[in-house]
Design a protein around this motif. Structure first.
Motif, PDB file in Angstrom:
ATOM      1  N   THR A 497       1.421  -1.553  -0.145  1.00 21.31           N
ATOM      2  CA  THR A 497      -0.085   0.422  -0.200  1.00 21.31           C
ATOM      3  C   THR A 497       0.997   1.241   0.086  1.00 21.31           C
ATOM      4  OG1 THR A 497      -1.199   1.172   1.902  1.00 21.31           O
ATOM      5  CG2 THR A 497      -0.437  -0.067   2.063  1.00 21.31           C
ATOM      6  N   LYS A 499      -0.853   3.944   1.234  1.00 24.49           N
ATOM      7  CA  LYS A 499      -0.906   4.891   2.566  1.00 24.49           C
ATOM      8  C   LYS A 499      -0.273   5.801   3.374  1.00 24.49           C
ATOM      9  CE  LYS A 499      -4.627   5.587   5.893  1.00 24.49           C
ATOM     10  NZ  LYS A 499      -5.566   3.996   6.296  1.00 24.49           N
ATOM     11  N   LYS A 500       0.545   5.076   3.400  1.00 23.96           N
ATOM     12  CA  LYS A 500       1.597   5.850   4.119  1.00 23.96           C
ATOM     13  C   LYS A 500       3.060   6.805   3.706  1.00 23.96           C
ATOM     14  CE  LYS A 500       0.247   3.145   8.715  1.00 23.96           C
ATOM     15  NZ  LYS A 500       0.541   1.828   8.901  1.00 23.96           N
ATOM     16  N   MET A 501       2.226   6.956   2.944  1.00 25.02           N
ATOM     17  CA  MET A 501       4.201   7.116   2.147  1.00 25.02           C
ATOM     18  C   MET A 501       3.636   8.532   1.908  1.00 25.02           C
ATOM     19  SD  MET A 501       5.259   4.196  -0.744  1.00 25.02           S
ATOM     20  CE  MET A 501       5.804   2.449  -0.298  1.00 25.02           C
ATOM     21  N   ASP A 502       3.848   9.301   2.727  1.00 26.09           N
ATOM     22  CA  ASP A 502       3.560  10.904   2.499  1.00 26.09           C
ATOM     23  C   ASP A 502       4.150  11.834   1.388  1.00 26.09           C
ATOM     24  OD1 ASP A 502       2.185  10.395   4.897  1.00 26.09           O
ATOM     25  OD2 ASP A 502       3.506  11.689   5.912  1.00 26.09           O
ATOM     26  N   GLU A 506      -0.830  13.357  -3.083  1.00 24.81           N
ATOM     27  CA  GLU A 506      -2.279  13.125  -2.308  1.00 24.81           C
ATOM     28  C   GLU A 506      -3.356  12.660  -3.099  1.00 24.81           C
ATOM     29  OE1 GLU A 506      -4.105  13.759   0.827  1.00 24.81           O
ATOM     30  OE2 GLU A 506      -5.456  13.549   0.250  1.00 24.81           O
ATOM     31  N   ARG A 509      -3.079   9.390  -3.502  1.00 25.50           N
ATOM     32  CA  ARG A 509      -3.275   7.889  -2.535  1.00 25.50           C
ATOM     33  C   ARG A 509      -4.482   7.825  -1.907  1.00 25.50           C
ATOM     34  NH1 ARG A 509      -0.516  10.151   2.240  1.00 25.50           N
ATOM     35  NH2 ARG A 509      -0.078  12.518   1.006  1.00 25.50           N
ATOM     36  N   ASP A 517      -6.576  -0.882   3.508  1.00 24.67           N
ATOM     37  CA  ASP A 517      -6.353   0.936   3.794  1.00 24.67           C
ATOM     38  C   ASP A 517      -8.528   1.233   3.766  1.00 24.67           C
ATOM     39  OD1 ASP A 517      -3.885   0.842   2.537  1.00 24.67           O
ATOM     40  OD2 ASP A 517      -4.422   1.173   1.008  1.00 24.67           O
TER      41      ASP A 517
END
Ligand code: CDP
Length: 587
Positions: A497, A499-502, A506, A509, A517
């Motif tokens: 995933t 999801k946490k890959m800032d 945006e 994601r 997720d």
């Protein structure tokens, strides 16, 4: 074998790497030494021509078989639609059994029980899966009239079915899958709930408890409910409904087993109640059937029904194309009924009466990715309803058209449609959403109406083959966003995933969410949205994180009931997997 000759101009299908392995291993014809002698092109032509040839029987048909065979071939080889595995494996061969789903009755006597074991073996051999209700068997320790001894109960017989299945490979390729259902008011229900506690026990069965609305009302009020002896109809005990429900929730938390099905809800959609009550579903739960009924399934790849926005217009669903595919697919599936040779006369008779087909969808997550809609959003849920309503309405109008050409299903006059003057239809049901475990590998799309499990992952297929897969829509979007690098792809493959890959945009994601997720409630809302417009049922797993609590599962179970789902399957990440053969991993 069909008499239709393969046209010289027939294009070669494009086959993805995973499909090559799966098709070769399981679907292409082999000689006695196991050597594959059929190409993939020949495979799809074998199926297309065998199914199209059925058309010739009907004088009123609007198609010539040769033209239809070509259309079916194109439909399958562009992966817009695929029929269930037994059709791909057996159409145009000596086996000729083309349906994936069967339900067999289990009568409360030794002869009846062993008849069912034998019939299940015959069905497994031909590639079908079987469901049984064990609810008619008398409880453990009740008296057996003929011998004066005591009965051994549903559970001990279940073990015999399991053992028999173990020994028989479906079409020589895979082991059979079974569903075993017991009503919650059967005296042996507690033993049944605990039946799979030991790892590996009853490994060829999915088990589900059949819940009634009376039981659910007792759960709500924390009341006791009656246990009823199936053979005498006598009340032989009571249990507290809330306690039993809590135990079911605990089991789901521990292992996902047993599942639950809502029998009254299922029977509200029974199109032919005069032919009997529905007591069981097929192995993966998406196809409730009457005893001795069979159903063949097929799935449309929604990922192929995407229309890219041009000249400033938004991208959308290609409704015209979807309509075309639905109409052709319904004709295909109706022809499959005629082309199929069923292993028992009783089945031929039941299928002949109702002519149920189960057209469903796959590639739903792929379509959402292309439309840039996140799975866990109201927009996606609303679109699910719109798409499935369209598929159901169009499949019914296709079925109506077929009824004009070739007659209505014979039980139509006594069906709910006949009584309400709604038809006539050719098929008692037209829609079912299957798991598409292998079909989705062949089509290279996301399975059923599930979100993707990972954006990039290593897939173990069958024995020891490992296949690496990255979702093509994700890869394209990352490239579009100028964020692509080999290193990034490696990182994603490790966790699945983003999801946490800032550091990623945006928008990426938001759109490219995966099963874990997605909050459990969205899984359920999606299932309910598709169920609303599906005649049969929807195969769907509500995925939960390992940290999910029993209260959360309680809530999911209750909401599944309130939302009108026909059953629910939960899987808590990291809990014991004891599902039977229904994902690509097992085949
Ligand atoms: O993708 P495929 O057509 O192989 O099957 P699926 O959509 O994953 O499963 C549809 C149905 O096929 C299941 O619910 C079972 O009734 C049957 N099936 C089976 O009998 N044995 C299996 N190993 C897998 C599926």
């Amino acid at each position: 074998m069909s008499t239709l000759k393969m046209p010289a101009s027939l294009p070669d299908p494009i086959i993805n790497e995973n499909a090559k392995i799966v098709l070769k291993r399981r679907y292409q014809r082999k000689d006695a030494d196991g050597i594959v002698y059929e190409s993939v092109k020949e495979l799809f032509w074998r199926v297309a021509s065998a199914i199209a040839e059925e058309e010739a029987k009907y004088d009123g048909s609007s198609y010539k078989p040769a033209k239809l065979a070509r259309e079916f071939y194109d439909l399958m080889t562009t992966y817009r639609f695929l029929p269930n595995s037994p059709t791909l494996m057996n159409a145009g061969t000596d086996i000729g059994q083309l349906a994936a789903c069967f339900v067999l009755p289990v009568a409360d006597d030794i002869e009846g029980i062993f008849d069912a074991v034998k019939h299940a073996a015959m069905i497994h051999k031909s590639g079908g899966g079987t469901g049984f209700s064990f609810s008619r068997l008398r409880a453990k320790d009740s008296v057996v009239g003929s011998t004066g001894g005591v009965a051994s109960g549903p559970l001990s017989f279940l073990k015999i079915f399991n053992c028999a299945t173990e020994q028989i490979k479906q079409g020589g390729t895979r082991r059979g899958a079974n569903m075993g259902i017991l009503r919650v008011d059967h005296p042996d229900v507690m033993d049944f709930i605990k039946a799979k506690e030991r790892d590996g026990e009853l490994n060829n069965f999915n088990l589900s408890i059949g819940l009634t609305e009376q039981f659910m009302r007792a759960v709500e009020k924390k009341e006791d409910y009656d246990l009823v002896a199936p053979n005498s109809g006598e009340v032989v005990g009571q249990l507290n409904a809330r306690e039993v429900f809590n135990i079911l929730v605990n089991k789901a938390w521990e292992s996902g087993d047993p599942g639950i099905v809502f029998l009254d809800r299922i029977n509200r959609d029974n199109p032919t109640p005069k032919l009997g009550e529905i007591e069981s579903t097929n192995p993966c739960g998406e196809q409730p059937l009457l005893p001795y009924e069979a159903c063949n399934l097929g799935s449309i790849n929604l990922g192929k029904c995407y229309l890219k926005g041009k000249n400033g217009h938004d991208s959308e669903i290609d409704w015209e194309e979807l309509k075309r595919i639905v109409h052709l697919s319904v004709r295909f599936l109706d022809n499959v009924i005629d082309a199929s040779v069923y292993p028992l006369d009783q089945i031929t008779e039941m299928v002949g009466k109702n002519r149920k087909i189960g057209l469903g969808v796959m590639g739903w997550a792929d379509l959402l990715y292309q439309l840039k809609i996140s799975y866990n959003s109201q927009t996606a849920v609303d679109l699910a309803e719109r798409v499935m309503k369209f598929v159901r309405d169009e499949s019914r109008s296709a079925s109506k058209l077929l009824a004009k050409e070739r007659g209505e299903f014979p039980a139509y006059p006594e069906s709910v449609f006949g009584e309400a003057n709604l038809g006539p239809y050719r098929n008692a049901t037209t829609t079912t959403i299957a798991p598409t475990g292998t079909l989705s590998i062949i089509a290279g799309c996301s399975s059923g109406v599930e979100p993707l499990f990972a954006l990039s992952f290593v897939r173990n297929v069958m024995d020891n083959d490992k296949l690496v897969e990255t979702n093509p829509f994700f890869e394209a979007a990352v490239k579009d966003a100028d964020a692509y690098s080999a290193k990034l792809m490696e990182e994603i493959a490790k966790v699945g995933t983003i999801k946490k890959m800032d550091h990623l945009p945006e928008e990426l994601r938001r759109v490219f969410v995966t099963a874990m997720d997605i909050e459990p409630i969205w899984h359920l809302k999606m299932q309910a949205a598709f169920q609303k417009f599906t005649d049969n049922a929807v195969s769907k797993t509500v995925n939960l994180p390992n940290s999910a609590t029993k209260e959360e599962i309680w809530d999911i179970y209750w909401k599944a009931y309130e939302f009108g789902c026909k059953g629910v399957t939960v899987y808590r990440d990291g809990s014991k997997i004891s599902q039977v053969l229904c994902t690509g991993d097992d085949k």
